[in-house]
Design an enzyme around this catalytic site. Structure first.
Site, PDB file in Angstrom:
ATOM      1  N   ASP A  80       0.825  -1.214   0.000  1.00 21.74           N
ATOM      2  CA  ASP A  80       0.000   0.000   0.000  1.00 21.74           C
ATOM      3  C   ASP A  80       0.853   1.255   0.000  1.00 21.74           C
ATOM      4  OD1 ASP A  80      -3.207  -0.426   1.339  1.00 21.74           O
ATOM      5  OD2 ASP A  80      -1.890  -2.090   0.852  1.00 21.74           O
ATOM      6  N   CYS A 121       0.392  -7.636   5.481  1.00 18.51           N
ATOM      7  CA  CYS A 121       0.016  -6.277   5.104  1.00 18.51           C
ATOM      8  C   CYS A 121      -1.421  -6.143   4.629  1.00 18.51           C
ATOM      9  CB  CYS A 121       1.029  -5.737   4.103  1.00 18.51           C
ATOM     10  SG  CYS A 121       2.650  -5.484   4.893  1.00 18.51           S
ATOM     11  N   ASP A 122      -1.765  -4.920   4.276  1.00 21.62           N
ATOM     12  CA  ASP A 122      -3.132  -4.425   4.306  1.00 21.62           C
ATOM     13  C   ASP A 122      -4.190  -5.294   3.625  1.00 21.62           C
ATOM     14  OD1 ASP A 122      -1.229  -2.380   4.850  1.00 21.62           O
ATOM     15  OD2 ASP A 122      -2.809  -0.911   4.694  1.00 21.62           O
ATOM     16  N   LYS A 123      -4.003  -5.638   2.363  1.00 21.69           N
ATOM     17  CA  LYS A 123      -5.034  -6.396   1.652  1.00 21.69           C
ATOM     18  C   LYS A 123      -4.706  -7.880   1.599  1.00 21.69           C
ATOM     19  CE  LYS A 123      -6.539  -2.375   1.226  1.00 21.69           C
ATOM     20  NZ  LYS A 123      -5.417  -1.859   2.014  1.00 21.69           N
ATOM     21  N   CYS A 194       4.143  -1.872   9.023  1.00 23.31           N
ATOM     22  CA  CYS A 194       4.460  -0.532   9.532  1.00 23.31           C
ATOM     23  C   CYS A 194       4.216  -0.426  11.037  1.00 23.31           C
ATOM     24  CB  CYS A 194       3.650   0.511   8.780  1.00 23.31           C
ATOM     25  SG  CYS A 194       4.101   0.629   7.034  1.00 23.31           S
ATOM     26  N   GLU A 448      -6.752   4.977  -1.115  1.00 21.03           N
ATOM     27  CA  GLU A 448      -6.686   5.632   0.186  1.00 21.03           C
ATOM     28  C   GLU A 448      -6.303   7.101   0.018  1.00 21.03           C
ATOM     29  OE1 GLU A 448      -5.352   1.883   3.019  1.00 21.03           O
ATOM     30  OE2 GLU A 448      -3.861   3.376   2.444  1.00 21.03           O
ATOM     31  N   SER A 474      -5.913   5.448   5.183  1.00 23.18           N
ATOM     32  CA  SER A 474      -4.947   4.591   5.860  1.00 23.18           C
ATOM     33  C   SER A 474      -5.275   4.552   7.345  1.00 23.18           C
ATOM     34  CB  SER A 474      -3.534   5.148   5.656  1.00 23.18           C
ATOM     35  OG  SER A 474      -2.634   4.575   6.570  1.00 23.18           O
TER      36      SER A 474
END
Length: 559
Positions: A80, A121-123, A194, A448, A474
């Site tokens: 991302d 991570c995100d997705k 992160c 985002e 985010s």
């Protein structure tokens, strides 16, 4: 119930399949064991995934020690952060459905007996959880762990997103170029997801809260040796799940999703979790309306008892050492479904009773149900004439003085135009920045508005302006913001009718997002509205823009 892989490995009728396995090194002993897949999203592009090759090695060790055989395969995973602010971000949310589909294909084509899902991570994390919910086999999720915090900047340990805040400061002459360039070297000191409580770490915490990860697994930093010990334990656990036939559909249930929502609210996690938990629920056939009602209902009765970056100075390492998700769940256990089964083979209540903490508790990070940081919602669902479906905001990351905000619209039809205006001084105190045509279909892919919010912060406007969008944010964003507005502008939602200067009120306590126009005026404007041409007509984004559902339904592909 036997191992399903053995159905395609029996002699003599299935010796062809045995020869295929043997051609890549499997032995007769391996083929007599349960065949466990490792879906590994390791790559050299994503910091949160850079250590997953080593993590997989330790999962593999645990599987072999427990009596299983290993079949590892690769899964895509995009960053991302790298994709922010350009056309690449269109691909990030749609990649979630690709990941779920790819895992389904590999598991079913090869009749694997169980699956370990490695991602951070995100997705990638929700895509893997969607696959687990879809597949009726034993499954367990393990993340690679968070990054450590960077050099102290602006009063707290920095992280990768600090660079975007610093750019706003550089543009407004609050810092010099040398400071800015030094920060580039020092804000991301290790691999890992992160260091803040963004979508990546939120979804890893959601996986643990719903019982799909071993207790304590979500927040052990990537560079801690405990991360590798957890990997070995995860390998042992998946073999036990196969032996006991505890399948993922027994772990991911409506009850376990409610547990995840409780933890989401108690910790003030990312707004994107609403999107992703709804997508997981959709795999179980749970109605989107029921999920939205659950978010709203549970948010009203779940105080915020954890406060971490971006809501405080404390990062993921601090959160882990303060007790992490087990400590949060212990504090709110009376609100949880303690009888929900987990990947340990035990219930939530049994896991919490047996959990051993390694560090002293820190009440500045995790408080108690009796003395929460806030009785207000960690996340909130808004509705109104500007969001007849729903919209999502995060009171935990918004200054209480901004929980009710009225301002004048500054309208932009894409993310880039808004970012340019912010950096060029085109946004002033009292403005509501409206960014539209960034929804699931219109974006496509719900980009985002991360950079826009970071630039607003860096320009000193975070407590003087608001930003609303049919796109996303985010998990590290703070300020006053509302996303996931449904119906989106590209579908003719009221957001498409907003014009510069219109008054807009965000009222979090009353759950409202209101455009100060009569219904007649809104409809008159929409009558003149013309649907924009799709931005992509070929490739995967062309398909996604046609088939994506609304944010209120999790932005999943609907046939």
């Amino acid at each position: 119930m036997g191992n399903r892989s053995h159905d395609i490995l029996k002699k003599p009728d299935w010796c062809f399949n045995r020869s295929v396995f043997k051609s890549v090194g499997f032995s007769d002993d391996d083929l007599n064991r349960p065949v466990i897949g490792i879906a590994n999203s390791w790559n050299e592009l994503v910091p949160g995934h850079a250590n997953l090759r080593q993590v997989a090695d330790h999962v593999r060790k645990g599987i072999y020690r427990a009596g299983g055989a290993v079949a590892e395969f690769g899964v895509i995973g995009a960053c991302d952060g790298t994709a922010q602010g350009h056309a690449g971000m269109h691909y990030i949310l749609p990649s979630r459905d690709l990941i779920a589909n790819d895992i389904e294909v590999m598991v079913e084509a090869h009749r694997l007996d169980g699956i370990v899902l490695l991602g951070s991570c995100d997705k990638i994390v929700p895509g893997m959880l969607m696959a687990a919910a879809r597949l009726t086999i034993p499954a367990i999720f393990l993340n690679g762990g968070p990054m450590l915090g960077g050099v102290t900047f602006d009063g707290r340990k920095s992280d990768l997103t600090t660079m975007s805040e610093a750019l706003g400061m550089l543009k407004s002459d609050k810092i010099d170029g040398e400071t800015y360039e030094q920060l580039e070297e020092l804000c991301g000191p290790t691999c890992g997801s992160c260091a803040f409580y963004g979508t990546a770490n939120t979804m890893c915490c959601m996986a643990e809260a719903m019982g799909m990860s071993l207790p304590g697994a979500a927040l052990v930093p990537a560079v801690y040796a405990d991360r590798l010990r957890l990997a070995e334990s995860t390998g042992k656990a998946i073999v036990s799940l196969v032996q006991c036939q505890i399948t993922a559909d027994k772990v991911i249930t409506y009850q376990s999703l409610e547990n995840a929502i409780r933890v989401l609210m108690a910790t003030g996690g990312s707004t994107n979790a609403v999107l992703h938990l709804s997508a997981v629920a959709a795999e179980l056939g749970i109605d989107a309306g029921a999920m939205m009602a659950a978010y709203d209902r549970l948010s009203r009765t779940t105080p915020q008892i954890a406060k971490v970056n971006p809501a405080s100075q404390y990062d993921m390492e601090d959160f882990h050492q303060a007790g992490g998700i087990p400590k949060v769940m212990e504090e709110i256990k009376q609100l949880l479904h303690g009888d929900s089964i987990t990947v340990t083979g035990k219930t939530v209540a049994e896991n919490l009773a047996a959990y051993k903490y390694k560090y002293p508790f820190n009440p500045n990070v995790i408080s108690t149900l009796d003395q929460p940081f806030s009785q207000q919602k960690g996340l909130a669902i808004l509705k109104g004439n500007l969001a007849p479906g729903t919209a999502v905001t995060k009171p935990a990351a918004i200054d209480p003085a901004m929980h009710v905000f009225t301002g004048s619209a500054k309208v932009f039809d894409c993310e880039e135009a808004a970012e340019a205006a912010i950096l060029n001084g085109g946004i002033a105190a009292g403005d509501v920045v409206v960014i539209r045509y960034e929804g699931p279909k219109g974006g496509p892919g719900m980009r985002e508005m991360y950079k826009a919010m970071k630039y607003i912060y860096g320009m000193g406007l975070a407590k003087k302006t608001a930003l609303i969008t049919d796109g996303r944010f985010s998990g590290t964003n703070n300020g006053c913001f509302v996303g996931h507005i449904s119906p989106e502008a590209a579908e003719g939602g009221p957001l498409a009718a907003v014009e510069n200067g219109d008054k807009i009120t965000i009222d979090i306590p009353n759950g409202s997002l209101h455009l100060h126009l009569s219904e007649e005026e809104i409809q008159a404007r929409l009558t003149k509205w013309q649907r924009p041409q799709p931005k992509f007509t070929r490739g995967y984004l062309g398909v996604y823009s046609k088939l994506a559902s609304s944010a209120a339904k999790g932005a999943v592909i609907e046939l």
